[in-house]
Design an enzyme around this catalytic site. Sequence first.
Site, short mmCIF file in Angstrom:
data_model
loop_
_atom_site.label_atom_id
_atom_site.label_comp_id
_atom_site.label_asym_id
_atom_site.label_seq_id
_atom_site.Cartn_x
_atom_site.Cartn_y
_atom_site.Cartn_z
N HIS A 22 1.13 3.93 1.94
CA HIS A 22 1.55 4.70 3.12
C HIS A 22 3.08 4.85 3.10
CE1 HIS A 22 -2.30 4.13 5.71
NE2 HIS A 22 -2.30 5.28 5.08
N ASP A 81 5.54 4.80 5.15
CA ASP A 81 6.50 3.88 5.79
C ASP A 81 6.68 2.59 4.98
OD1 ASP A 81 3.78 3.42 6.67
OD2 ASP A 81 4.51 2.09 8.24
N HIS A 139 5.96 -5.57 11.70
CA HIS A 139 5.27 -4.29 11.86
C HIS A 139 4.99 -4.07 13.35
CE1 HIS A 139 2.42 -1.00 10.66
NE2 HIS A 139 3.20 -0.96 9.61
N HIS A 164 -7.51 -2.08 5.43
CA HIS A 164 -6.66 -1.08 6.10
C HIS A 164 -7.34 0.28 5.93
CE1 HIS A 164 -3.07 0.47 7.85
NE2 HIS A 164 -2.51 0.92 6.76
N ASP A 211 -0.53 -3.97 5.86
CA ASP A 211 -1.22 -3.58 7.09
C ASP A 211 -2.70 -3.93 6.96
OD1 ASP A 211 1.23 -2.49 7.47
OD2 ASP A 211 0.55 -0.42 7.76
N HIS A 248 0.85 -1.19 0.00
CA HIS A 248 0.00 0.00 0.00
C HIS A 248 0.88 1.24 0.00
CE1 HIS A 248 0.82 -0.49 4.27
NE2 HIS A 248 0.19 0.61 4.60
ZN LIG Z 1 -0.31 1.52 6.55
#
Ligand SMILES: [Zn+2]
Length: 309
Positions: free
Chosen positions: A65, A67, A274, A145, A216, A63
């Site tokens: 995001h 990080d 994670h 998520h 995530d 995804h």
């Molecule tokens: Zn995420």
Amino acid sequence: MDIQFLGTGAGQPSKARNVSSLALKLLDEINEVWLFDCGEGTQNRILETTIRPRKVSKIFITHLHGDHIFGLPGFLSSRAFQANEEQTDLEIYGPQGIKAFVLTSLRVSGSRLPYRIHFHEFDQDSLGKVLETDKFTVYAEELDHTIFCVGYRVMQKDLEGTLDAEKLKAAGVPFGPLFGKIKNGQDIVLDDGTEIKAADYISAPRPGKIITILGDTRKTNASVRLAVNADVLVHESTYGKGDEKIARNHGHSTNMQAAQVAAEAGAKRLLLNHISARFLSKDISQLKKDAATVFENVHVVKDLEEVEL
Ligand SMILES: [Zn+2]
């Protein structure tokens, strides 16, 4: 085949854990390394391993995001600097938007790469089988998520059976071209009339490995489907036991939910990553202990740890 974890932290880097990235090392199988996510600093972590950036042939993004993707421009640029080595193309798989992110970062920074990147973007409607080669098939499915996020199921194709050379010699088959025929499944008759049935001398095909790597996610049935009978399931564990409500609110899972997914899917092994920087080392052993009450073969991974499959 092994997995080396490059970053196992949640959200932001800490001294012990960098942000998300892992390498699926397929050196014996296809002489390639596949990266899954590429958080900031991934290239620095790679420097501490034996991984050669040129060997990284595919990058799978779960995804968008930060990080999970902010390490891409740096890694891609550094990969170009191995001037004395052959420049090989790279494939990037990920949600729609990954191409714009990479190309914009490269353009704005005036970075020109001496190799090609092929993008394979997908959205809710174009998931399923995202890659098939002669040795592997990769499936992606949407998770749950706060933004569009996928999990990957990497399936190695079954491995051919091997020829039992000792048994053939014992049966009086002279070493040479006949071995090749039998290996190809052909039955033969020796000069003395002995019949040799190929099937008796070739071991059964070995099932390929199944590796499930999730982005995530809250606990969702898609995770279970992706992890059915997996040899290894890599699942996030941003939160611990009792934090189910806050995990849900933030689009994440607890160690207990990850363990439930592994158990429901009949996976063989669960690796938790994670991990929030809030967790101290005693908390980490507790994370494992609690999860093990639901799914026994569980382990909380560390940065740079290598797990053989
Ligand atoms: Zn995420």
